[in-house]
Design a protein around this motif. Sequence first.
Motif, mmCIF file in Angstrom:
data_model
loop_
_atom_site.group_PDB
_atom_site.id
_atom_site.type_symbol
_atom_site.label_atom_id
_atom_site.label_comp_id
_atom_site.label_asym_id
_atom_site.label_seq_id
_atom_site.Cartn_x
_atom_site.Cartn_y
_atom_site.Cartn_z
ATOM 1 N N UNK A 1 -8.581 12.655 9.635
ATOM 2 C CA UNK A 1 -7.323 13.362 9.336
ATOM 3 C C UNK A 1 -6.142 12.597 9.939
ATOM 4 N N UNK A 2 -6.310 12.101 11.156
ATOM 5 C CA UNK A 2 -5.246 11.315 11.791
ATOM 6 C C UNK A 2 -4.946 10.046 11.023
ATOM 7 N N UNK A 3 -5.975 9.360 10.543
ATOM 8 C CA UNK A 3 -5.783 8.142 9.773
ATOM 9 C C UNK A 3 -5.082 8.448 8.454
ATOM 10 N N UNK A 4 -5.464 9.555 7.805
ATOM 11 C CA UNK A 4 -4.836 9.922 6.533
ATOM 12 C C UNK A 4 -3.355 10.245 6.742
ATOM 13 N N UNK A 5 -3.033 10.930 7.826
ATOM 14 C CA UNK A 5 -1.632 11.254 8.123
ATOM 15 C C UNK A 5 -0.847 9.964 8.378
ATOM 16 N N UNK A 6 -1.445 9.052 9.133
ATOM 17 C CA UNK A 6 -0.784 7.791 9.432
ATOM 18 C C UNK A 6 -0.512 7.006 8.155
ATOM 19 N N UNK A 7 -1.496 6.893 7.273
ATOM 20 C CA UNK A 7 -1.329 6.166 6.014
ATOM 21 C C UNK A 7 -0.274 6.853 5.149
ATOM 22 N N UNK A 8 -0.282 8.168 5.126
ATOM 23 C CA UNK A 8 0.715 8.911 4.351
ATOM 24 C C UNK A 8 2.131 8.652 4.857
ATOM 25 N N UNK A 9 2.298 8.654 6.181
ATOM 26 C CA UNK A 9 3.615 8.364 6.750
ATOM 27 C C UNK A 9 4.045 6.924 6.455
ATOM 28 N N UNK A 10 3.124 5.981 6.535
ATOM 29 C CA UNK A 10 3.453 4.582 6.262
ATOM 30 C C UNK A 10 3.895 4.405 4.815
ATOM 31 N N UNK A 11 3.186 5.044 3.885
ATOM 32 C CA UNK A 11 3.551 4.952 2.468
ATOM 33 C C UNK A 11 4.908 5.605 2.237
ATOM 34 N N UNK A 12 5.157 6.750 2.849
ATOM 35 C CA UNK A 12 6.434 7.447 2.694
ATOM 36 C C UNK A 12 7.590 6.607 3.215
ATOM 37 N N UNK A 13 7.421 6.011 4.397
ATOM 38 C CA UNK A 13 8.482 5.182 4.964
ATOM 39 C C UNK A 13 8.739 3.942 4.112
ATOM 40 N N UNK A 14 7.698 3.377 3.548
ATOM 41 C CA UNK A 14 7.862 2.217 2.667
ATOM 42 C C UNK A 14 8.651 2.601 1.424
ATOM 43 N N UNK A 15 8.348 3.728 0.843
ATOM 44 C CA UNK A 15 9.084 4.180 -0.344
ATOM 45 C C UNK A 15 10.540 4.462 -0.025
ATOM 46 N N UNK A 16 10.803 5.039 1.135
ATOM 47 C CA UNK A 16 12.189 5.310 1.528
ATOM 48 C C UNK A 16 12.957 4.005 1.658
ATOM 49 N N UNK A 17 12.347 2.993 2.285
ATOM 50 C CA UNK A 17 13.010 1.702 2.451
ATOM 51 C C UNK A 17 13.271 1.038 1.098
#
Length: 110
Positions: free
Chosen positions: A9-25
Amino acid sequence: MDGKLLARIGAAVFVGLAVTMTLVQLLEGPAPRSDPSRAVQPRDGDPLALQLRACAAMGERALSSPDCRAAWAEKRRRFFGVNRGEASSELGEAPDAASVGAPLAVDPET
């Protein structure tokens, strides 16, 4: 809860945040760039700056121009802070014959 499940669950949250931040950038507009066409204007009344600018506009022909060579020499002299007397002795005057190859005077009492 199982430790493995918590790690997943922690890894999935981390990957989700990384993808979200990349899209924002990627969706943000590019940062405004400074205008490189605006050059620093030379001080008024400095003929050297105007001569250097004219030499730069001449291109390769400036290499054979004595005026451009003199302007570049003056610019180097100003940059390095060499006085005119020091510059002439460093550039063209040969040292006197007495100082070249002459042995140093040794005081036998010391």
